[in-house]
Design a protein around this motif. Structure first.
Motif, PDB file in Angstrom:
ATOM      1  N   GLU A 413       0.829  -1.206   0.000  1.00  0.00           N
ATOM      2  CA  GLU A 413       0.000   0.000   0.000  1.00  0.00           C
ATOM      3  C   GLU A 413       0.868   1.263   0.000  1.00  0.00           C
ATOM      4  N   HIS A 414       0.424   2.259  -0.790  1.00  0.00           N
ATOM      5  CA  HIS A 414       1.089   3.549  -0.975  1.00  0.00           C
ATOM      6  C   HIS A 414       2.334   3.467  -1.863  1.00  0.00           C
ATOM      7  N   LYS A 460     -10.539  -3.477 -12.593  1.00  0.00           N
ATOM      8  CA  LYS A 460      -9.696  -2.309 -12.818  1.00  0.00           C
ATOM      9  C   LYS A 460      -8.291  -2.706 -13.253  1.00  0.00           C
ATOM     10  N   LEU A 461      -7.792  -3.818 -12.699  1.00  0.00           N
ATOM     11  CA  LEU A 461      -6.478  -4.309 -13.130  1.00  0.00           C
ATOM     12  C   LEU A 461      -6.525  -4.755 -14.594  1.00  0.00           C
ATOM     13  N   GLN A 462      -7.608  -5.414 -14.998  1.00  0.00           N
ATOM     14  CA  GLN A 462      -7.751  -5.804 -16.402  1.00  0.00           C
ATOM     15  C   GLN A 462      -7.716  -4.584 -17.316  1.00  0.00           C
ATOM     16  N   THR A 463      -8.456  -3.548 -16.940  1.00  0.00           N
ATOM     17  CA  THR A 463      -8.495  -2.328 -17.748  1.00  0.00           C
ATOM     18  C   THR A 463      -7.118  -1.683 -17.840  1.00  0.00           C
ATOM     19  N   SER A 464      -6.370  -1.724 -16.755  1.00  0.00           N
ATOM     20  CA  SER A 464      -5.056  -1.063 -16.714  1.00  0.00           C
ATOM     21  C   SER A 464      -3.985  -1.834 -17.472  1.00  0.00           C
ATOM     22  N   SER A 472       1.486   0.727 -15.297  1.00  0.00           N
ATOM     23  CA  SER A 472       1.949   1.268 -14.021  1.00  0.00           C
ATOM     24  C   SER A 472       0.831   1.140 -12.999  1.00  0.00           C
ATOM     25  N   LEU A 473       1.114   0.524 -11.851  1.00  0.00           N
ATOM     26  CA  LEU A 473       0.114   0.247 -10.829  1.00  0.00           C
ATOM     27  C   LEU A 473       0.480   0.909  -9.510  1.00  0.00           C
ATOM     28  N   THR A 474      -0.531   1.410  -8.832  1.00  0.00           N
ATOM     29  CA  THR A 474      -0.360   2.013  -7.509  1.00  0.00           C
ATOM     30  C   THR A 474      -1.323   1.335  -6.542  1.00  0.00           C
ATOM     31  N   ALA A 475      -0.798   0.843  -5.421  1.00  0.00           N
ATOM     32  CA  ALA A 475      -1.609   0.183  -4.406  1.00  0.00           C
ATOM     33  C   ALA A 475      -2.194   1.253  -3.484  1.00  0.00           C
ATOM     34  N   SER A 476      -3.463   1.598  -3.715  1.00  0.00           N
ATOM     35  CA  SER A 476      -4.044   2.742  -3.014  1.00  0.00           C
ATOM     36  C   SER A 476      -5.554   2.578  -2.855  1.00  0.00           C
ATOM     37  N   PHE A 490      -2.246  -4.622   0.256  1.00  0.00           N
ATOM     38  CA  PHE A 490      -1.308  -4.703  -0.866  1.00  0.00           C
ATOM     39  C   PHE A 490      -2.070  -5.033  -2.139  1.00  0.00           C
ATOM     40  N   LEU A 491      -1.399  -4.803  -3.253  1.00  0.00           N
ATOM     41  CA  LEU A 491      -1.914  -5.157  -4.582  1.00  0.00           C
ATOM     42  C   LEU A 491      -1.139  -6.386  -5.049  1.00  0.00           C
ATOM     43  N   LYS A 492      -1.833  -7.471  -5.337  1.00  0.00           N
ATOM     44  CA  LYS A 492      -1.168  -8.707  -5.778  1.00  0.00           C
ATOM     45  C   LYS A 492      -1.746  -9.103  -7.141  1.00  0.00           C
ATOM     46  N   ILE A 493      -0.856  -9.315  -8.117  1.00  0.00           N
ATOM     47  CA  ILE A 493      -1.311  -9.754  -9.442  1.00  0.00           C
ATOM     48  C   ILE A 493      -0.497 -10.954  -9.918  1.00  0.00           C
TER      49      ILE A 493
END
Length: 498
Positions: A413-414, A460-464, A472-476, A490-493
Motif C-alpha cells: 500500500e502507498h 480495474k487491473l484488467q483495464t489497466s 503502471s500500478l499504484t496500491a491505493s 497490498f496489490l497482488k497480481i
C-alpha cells in the motif's frame, strides 16, 4: 562351410522364425545383414512381448563367446517402431541403439504375437523437441494414455531418477490432441511445469485412430411436448447443425409446403444447448418467429457428445465478436474457419460449401492460449473464398487452465510499480486483487483482517494492464476503495507474458 555347418545354419534360421506357442513368434535380425521386415496377416496387428538389441547367447547370428550385452534403450525403441502395426522394419544398427558391446556381432530379437484387436500407437519425444502425430484421412486421435516426465532410466538418455511426471500433463495432451486428425506435442517445462528439476524428461503418448461417431439427431415438433437432449454423465453437447422450420414434407406429419426456416434459430438453439449436459427444445413461434405461417414446423438438431465443454462463437461478416474464457483460463482452439458451410447461419444463402484456406491457422494464431480474442470476419483478413456470398467465422473452443507458470507481483500500500513483459509479448492477467489474503507480506502496519479484497479491483487491473506491453500500478484506497479499514493492504497480481 561344410554340410554340418550348413544344416546348423538352416535349423537356426527356422528356429529364429518359429512359432513358439507359449511365447509367440520370435524374429531375429542380424547386424551387418540388412534390414528385416516383421509382418502379421491382413487384419491383424503386432503386439510386442519382448525385444532387445545386443547379444544374449553365443550362437545366434554366428558364434561369439561374449554374451549378455544389451542396449538399454532398445526395448522401447523397437516397441514404438512395431507395436500396433501390421508390419514394421527392423534395422539392427549401432547408429539407432548405440553399441552395447564393441567388436561383437549383435542382433535384434523380437518376440511378438499377431492380434485382431488394434493396439494403441506409441510415440515418445524428448524434452525440448517436438513431434507431430497423425491419423489417416477420416480418422481422429483418441488418447489412451499420456504423460510428461520420466518413468524409466534409459529413454532419452540414461538417468537414474525415474517415476516423476507432471500431474497436469495427461489433461493438457488430451485436450491438445483428442478428436483431431493431427496434433503437435512439445515436451517443455514451460507447458507442463517441471516435475523433477535437473532431470531430462519426455512425453510418452499411446493413442488410437478412430472413425468419428455419427452425430445424434433429435426432432421436436410444433404443438407437441418439449424434447430433452441429453448426453451421458461427464459428457457435453456439441451442436453440429440446428434449425427451426420445415425442410421436408413428412417430418411431424405430411405438409407439401416446406423449405422454410427461421434464420435466427441456429444461434438460439446453439446458445441454449452448446456445452451443456442437457437442454430442452421447445418448438414454438414465440421463441423463433414464424417462418411459414400455417405450416407445422419443427426443431431439427444434430449433435455430438464430447468429454469437454466446447464454447462456440459465430461472427457474421463485418460484425466482430469476442471469444473469452473466465479468470485463470485460456482459449484452446477446437475448430475454426471463415466461409460458409450452412445456408441458415448469418441469414440465408444458397452457397454453403466455401472455407478460406488458412483461416484455421490465422484464428489459431490470434486466439490459442489467450484469455480472450476478437474475431474479425473480413475478406481483408482471410481472403474471399466465395465472392458475392455472405460469410462468417464459426469458432469452437475450450477454456483450459493456462499452461504457463504465471509471474506474480506484490505491491505494498502507498507504493507504485511498473509491470512489463519482454519485447513482443503482452500482459494477460491470471488473477489479481487489492486487499489482503495472508499476514506475511507488507506487514509494516496494523493487520486486523487478513481476508479482504476490493470487489472491483480485478476489473480495474484488467483495464489497466490486459493486452498491454506494460502498465503502471499504484496500491491505493483512492484507486480501488478500502475493503478492510484499519488494515495495511497490498496489490497482488498474477500474469502471463504471451
Amino acid at each position: 562351410m561344410n554340410s554340418l555347418q550348413l544344416l546348423c545354419a538352416v535349423v537356426a534360421m527356422f528356429v529364429a522364425l518359429a512359432v513358439l506357442p507359449a511365447m509367440g513368434y520370435r524374429h531375429i535380425a542380424c547386424e551387418h545383414q540388412g534390414d528385416s521386415t516383421v509382418s502379421c496377416p491382413h487384419g491383424k496387428y503386432i503386439k510386442v512381448l519382448s525385444a532387445f538389441y545386443g547379444r544374449t547367447d553365443a550362437n545366434t547370428c554366428g558364434h561369439n563367446g561374449k554374451t549378455n550385452c544389451l542396449a538399454r534403450s532398445s526395448p522401447g525403441i523397437i516397441k514404438r517402431n512395431c507395436q500396433g502395426k501390421q508390419s514394421c522394419v527392423l534395422k539392427p544398427q549401432n547408429g539407432i541403439f548405440g553399441d552395447p558391446c564393441r567388436g561383437v556381432v549383435k542382433y535384434i530379437e523380437l518376440v511378438y504375437v499377431c492380434t485382431a484387436v488394434p493396439l494403441p500407437y506409441e510415440v515418445v519425444t524428448c524434452e525440448n523437441n517436438h513431434i507431430r502425430i497423425d491419423c489417416p484421412a477420416g480418422k481422429y486421435i483418441k488418447i489412451v494414455s499420456a504423460y510428461y516426465g520420466r518413468r524409466d532410466a534409459n529413454t532419452c538418455g540414461y538417468n537414474g531418477r525415474t517415476n516423476c511426471w507432471a500431474g497436469s500433463s495427461p489433461g493438457i495432451i488430451t485436450r491438445n490432441c483428442d478428436g483431431r486428425s493431427w496434433c503437435t506435442l512439445s515436451p517443455k517445462n514451460s507447458v507442463f511445469g517441471d516435475p523433477c528439476y535437473g532431470v531430462v524428461k519426455y512425453i510418452e503418448v499411446k493413442y488410437q485412430c478412430k472413425s468419428p461417431p455419427p452425430p445424434y439427431q433429435v426432432v421436436a415438433c410444433e404443438h407437441q411436448p418439449d424434447v430433452t437432449v441429453r448426453c451421458p454423465a461427464g459428457e457435453y453437447i456439441d451442436v453440429v447443425e440446428a434449425y427451426y422450420g420445415r425442410t421436408n414434407a413428412y417430418t411431424c406429419g405430411y405438409n407439401s409446403h416446406y423449405n422454410c426456416y427461421a434464420s435466427n434459430s441456429p444461434g438460439i438453439i446453439k446458445s441454449n444447448c452448446q456445452g451443456k449436459t442437457s437442454c430442452v427444445l421447445s418448438a414454438k413461434n414465440s421463441i423463433f418467429g414464424d417462418p411459414c405461417y400455417g405450416v407445422v414446423k419443427y426443431i431439427d438438431v444434430k449433435y455430438e457428445c464430447t468429454s469437454q465443454v466446447i464454447k462456440n462463437v459465430v461472427a457474421c461478416e463485418h460484425s466482430p465478436k469476442e471469444a473469452y474464457c473466465p479468470k485463470g483460463k485460456v482459449i484452446e482452439v477446437h475448430r475454426a474457419y471463415y466461409g460458409r458451410t450452412n445456408s441458415r447461419v448469418c441469414s440465408h444463402n444458397r452457397e454453403n460449401t466455401c472455407q478460406a484456406s488458412g483461416s484455421y491457422q490465422k484464428i489459431n494464431k490470434l486466439c490459442h492460449h489467450y484469455p480472450s480474442c476478437t474475431l474479425q470476419p473480413q475478406n481483408s483478413v482471410f481472403g474471399d473464398p466465395c465472392p458475392t456470398v455472405g460469410k462468417y467465422i464459426d469458432f469452437d473452443y475450450y477454456c483450459v487452465p493456462s499452461p504457463y507458470n504465471p509471474n506474480q507481483v506484490t505491491i505494498c500500500e502507498h507504493n507504485s510499480l511498473k509491470v512489463e513483459c519482454p519485447a513482443g509479448k503482452k500482459i494477460y492477467l491470471v488473477d489479481g486483487f487489492y486487499g489482503r489474503d495472508e499476514e506475511y507480506s507488507c506487514n509494516n502496519g496494523p493487520i486486523s483482517n487478513s481476508n479482504c479484497k476490493a470487489a472491483t479491483s480485478y476489473g480495474k487491473l484488467q483495464t489497466s494492464c490486459d493486452g498491454k506491453t506494460w502498465c503502471s500500478l499504484t496500491a491505493s484506497n483512492y484507486v480501488y476503495g478500502d475493503p478492510c479499514h484499519g488494515t495495511v493492504k497490498f496489490l497482488k497480481i498474477k500474469f502471463n507474458c504471451i
